[in-house]
Design a protein around this motif. Structure first.
Motif, short mmCIF file in Angstrom:
data_model
loop_
_atom_site.label_atom_id
_atom_site.label_comp_id
_atom_site.label_asym_id
_atom_site.label_seq_id
_atom_site.Cartn_x
_atom_site.Cartn_y
_atom_site.Cartn_z
N UNK A 137 1.69 26.95 -81.74
CA UNK A 137 2.20 26.42 -80.47
C UNK A 137 1.51 27.03 -79.26
N UNK A 138 1.23 28.33 -79.31
CA UNK A 138 0.61 28.97 -78.14
C UNK A 138 -0.86 28.65 -78.01
N UNK A 139 -1.45 28.01 -79.01
CA UNK A 139 -2.87 27.69 -78.97
C UNK A 139 -3.15 26.21 -78.77
N UNK A 140 -2.11 25.41 -78.75
CA UNK A 140 -2.33 23.96 -78.65
C UNK A 140 -3.12 23.56 -77.41
N UNK A 141 -2.76 24.12 -76.27
CA UNK A 141 -3.43 23.73 -75.03
C UNK A 141 -4.88 24.15 -75.02
N UNK A 142 -5.25 25.12 -75.86
CA UNK A 142 -6.62 25.62 -75.91
C UNK A 142 -7.39 25.04 -77.09
N UNK A 143 -6.88 23.96 -77.68
CA UNK A 143 -7.51 23.36 -78.85
C UNK A 143 -7.90 21.92 -78.56
N UNK A 348 -7.54 35.43 -85.78
CA UNK A 348 -8.59 36.30 -85.23
C UNK A 348 -9.93 35.58 -85.22
N UNK A 349 -10.31 34.96 -86.33
CA UNK A 349 -11.64 34.35 -86.45
C UNK A 349 -11.80 33.11 -85.59
N UNK A 350 -10.70 32.39 -85.39
CA UNK A 350 -10.80 31.11 -84.68
C UNK A 350 -10.50 31.23 -83.19
N UNK A 351 -9.45 32.00 -82.83
CA UNK A 351 -8.98 31.97 -81.45
C UNK A 351 -9.30 33.19 -80.62
N UNK A 352 -9.66 34.28 -81.24
CA UNK A 352 -9.92 35.49 -80.46
C UNK A 352 -11.42 35.68 -80.25
N UNK A 353 -11.84 35.95 -79.02
CA UNK A 353 -13.27 36.05 -78.73
C UNK A 353 -14.04 36.98 -79.66
N UNK A 354 -13.45 38.12 -80.01
CA UNK A 354 -14.15 39.03 -80.92
C UNK A 354 -14.41 38.39 -82.27
N UNK A 355 -13.58 37.42 -82.63
CA UNK A 355 -13.76 36.74 -83.90
C UNK A 355 -14.73 35.59 -83.82
N UNK A 356 -14.49 34.63 -82.91
CA UNK A 356 -15.35 33.46 -82.90
C UNK A 356 -16.76 33.77 -82.41
N UNK A 357 -16.93 34.83 -81.62
CA UNK A 357 -18.29 35.22 -81.26
C UNK A 357 -19.05 35.73 -82.46
N UNK A 358 -18.37 36.44 -83.35
CA UNK A 358 -19.01 36.89 -84.58
C UNK A 358 -19.47 35.70 -85.42
N UNK A 359 -18.66 34.66 -85.43
CA UNK A 359 -18.97 33.50 -86.25
C UNK A 359 -20.13 32.70 -85.67
N UNK A 360 -20.08 32.43 -84.38
CA UNK A 360 -21.02 31.48 -83.80
C UNK A 360 -22.25 32.11 -83.15
N UNK A 361 -22.16 33.33 -82.69
CA UNK A 361 -23.31 33.93 -82.01
C UNK A 361 -24.36 34.38 -83.01
N UNK A 373 -22.54 23.01 -85.41
CA UNK A 373 -21.19 22.60 -85.03
C UNK A 373 -20.72 23.49 -83.89
N UNK A 374 -19.57 23.21 -83.33
CA UNK A 374 -19.04 24.03 -82.25
C UNK A 374 -17.58 24.36 -82.56
N UNK A 375 -17.03 25.40 -81.91
CA UNK A 375 -15.62 25.73 -82.13
C UNK A 375 -14.70 24.61 -81.67
N UNK A 376 -13.47 24.63 -82.16
CA UNK A 376 -12.45 23.70 -81.69
C UNK A 376 -11.61 24.30 -80.57
N UNK A 377 -11.98 25.50 -80.15
CA UNK A 377 -11.24 26.23 -79.12
C UNK A 377 -11.87 25.95 -77.76
N UNK A 378 -11.11 25.38 -76.86
CA UNK A 378 -11.68 24.97 -75.57
C UNK A 378 -12.26 26.14 -74.79
N UNK A 379 -11.57 27.29 -74.80
CA UNK A 379 -12.07 28.42 -74.03
C UNK A 379 -13.38 28.97 -74.57
N UNK A 380 -13.72 28.63 -75.81
CA UNK A 380 -14.99 29.05 -76.38
C UNK A 380 -16.12 28.09 -76.04
#
Length: 460
Positions: A137-143, A348-361, A373-380
């Motif tokens: 629920x807390x991540x819906x607006x950022x997805x 952690x891997x999907x929504x937290x910057x320390x996680x998704x940066x590890x995945x995509x950078x 591909x790109x993340x599904x997280x808008x802030x990313x």
């Protein structure tokens, strides 16, 4: 290469019990976030209380991934996760998910605590999966809303959205401009057809637009054209088939025009013949998923550096110039032993910057970043803060800005039928017959609707 649905010549393609009693879980697992079994027999929700945090989280979690580069990438995330959750041991295992996960869900034995899965397979197994609505629920607006739509079945959000695979237009700049076409003019599908005609007029051997030979990929291509049009899919919000609607007819009629005018090259995606046609300039206009990027990036020799990428054309004036073709997410079986630990890792891997940066950078697996591909997280998806490098193989265009813009513009309002993953054997086959010149648009629509209703809808 990583992509979100099975690709020919890269890898081979591919409900009901409540959570077992809390006392039967592995020793040491923390269960603060678990839902409770329901008397109705419906799968329980996860997140009835706050998840454990930091050192409070303890135990061992087993997560399944495909046994490919993606597994290697996610293993680089584990040390960063353990810096935050030092008492959680993460076991990432590479398995054939399409073969192993469905029977494990049904039997309830040999299950992981969480698993990567293709979006098109999740719906038909949704009632074996936790409802993650509360935790998410807390991540819906950022997805990206489209991903939430895809993963919602009977009001239950049954996955953690991971990647978004927007549709883009890849084109050979030398061929396009050599035919007197301004690439900036390719803003609608009529213009794309006109460009293909001009290219063929200059080179009679040209077949500018690829036409896929695989049932699943051809259906995915067609549905990309549908969801590009204000969230259309195979069904409407009430579950009624929409194959005979305006959006569907428009897309199929366009495909038929490509066939009838000899503007299409029927080859398997990423097969040797297609690679040759791309490198020889026979194929030069490719409206396809973002993961096409791996071909000019690593598969071409003669034309490397001559390719570019832009937004898809639109179907209507001021219409959407983005659609989705493919996608994958993370699911948590409702009989998992340590579901809350799986949630913590995915969060952690999907929504937290320390996680998704590890995945995509940039990392040892992808030196320029994970750009298929790109993340599904808008802030990313900040175009000013790219997670990947520009590529010389695409002439140095800002592929990150183009792909993230496309992801954010995918129309919402999509309804995903639970049987989507099974529809290729009917709709995909009939689209192939259309490409073979053996069926008309009306015949494809009529037969596909009859086949799907009889074999998928009524059966369920």
């Amino acid at each position: 290469m990583v992509r979100s649905l099975p690709l020919v010549a890269v890898t081979s393609p591919t409900r009901r019990d409540v959570l077992r009693g809390l006392g039967g879980l592995a020793a040491g697992g923390t269960l603060a976030a678990c839902g409770v079994p329901t008397e109705s027999g419906e799968p329980a929700a996860l997140g009835s209380s706050a998840p454990p945090s930091g050192a409070q989280a303890r135990g061992e979690v087993t997560l399944w991934m495909r046994d490919d580069d993606l597994l290697k990438v996610f293993r680089t995330v584990v040390p960063a996760f353990n810096a935050k959750y030092p008492n959680v041991k993460v076991n990432l295992k590479g398995v054939d998910i399409a073969t192993k996960l469905p029977p494990a869900l049904v039997s309830g034995t040999g299950l992981p605590d969480g698993s990567f899965w293709e979006d098109d397979q999740i719906g038909q197994h949704a009632d074996h999966l936790y409802d993650l609505s509360t935790l998410m629920s807390k991540y819906r607006a950022d997805t990206v809303q489209f991903k939430l739509d895809v993963l919602t079945h009977h009001g239950r959000l049954v996955g953690v959205p991971w990647d978004t695979d927007p549709g883009l237009l890849y084109y050979n700049d030398e061929v396009v401009t050599g035919a007197g076409i301004d690439p900036a003019s390719l803003t609608d599908y009529d213009a794309l057809l006109a460009a293909a005609r001009a290219i063929k007029g200059k080179n009679p051997k040209a077949r500018p637009i690829p036409l896929e030979q695989d049932n699943t990929l051809s259906m995915m291509w067609y549905t990309m054209f549908l969801n590009q049009q204000q969230g259309h899919g195979l069904v409407d919000a009430s579950g009624n088939l929409t194959l005979d609607g305006e959006a569907s007819r428009r897309a199929l009629t366009w495909i038929k025009a490509v066939v009838d005018e000899g503007l299409g090259a029927r080859q398997k995606f990423a097969g040797t013949a297609q690679i040759t046609m791309l490198d020889e300039g026979v194929i030069s206009l490719v409206p396809w998923a973002q993961w096409f990027i791996f071909i000019p990036q690593s598969g071409l020799k003669k034309t490397t550096g001559k390719w570019r990428v832009s937004s898809l054309p639109a179907w209507t004036k001021d219409g959407a110039r983005s659609g989705l073709m493919g996608g994958s997410s993370f699911v948590i079986p409702d009989k998992a032993k340590n579901p809350e630990l799986a949630w913590l890792f995915y969060e952690f891997a999907v929504y937290q910057p320390d996680g998704y940066r590890k995945v995509f950078s940039k990392n040892s697996v992808y030196p320029t970043g994970l750009n298929t591909l790109v993340p599904s997280v808008k802030s990313a998806l900040d175009p000013a803060k790219p997670l990947v490098d520009k590529l010389p193989q695409l002439g140095g265009v800002d592929n990150w800005a183009i792909s993230t813009k496309a992801a954010l513009e995918i129309p919402a309002g999509y309804t995903a039928p639970s049987w989507y993953g099974q529809a290729a054997k009917y709709l995909g086959v009939n689209i192939q017959r259309l490409m073979d010149g053996k069926m008309s648009v009306d015949e494809v629509i009529a037969k596909s609707m009859a086949d799907i209703k009889k074999n998928l809808i009524d059966r369920n």
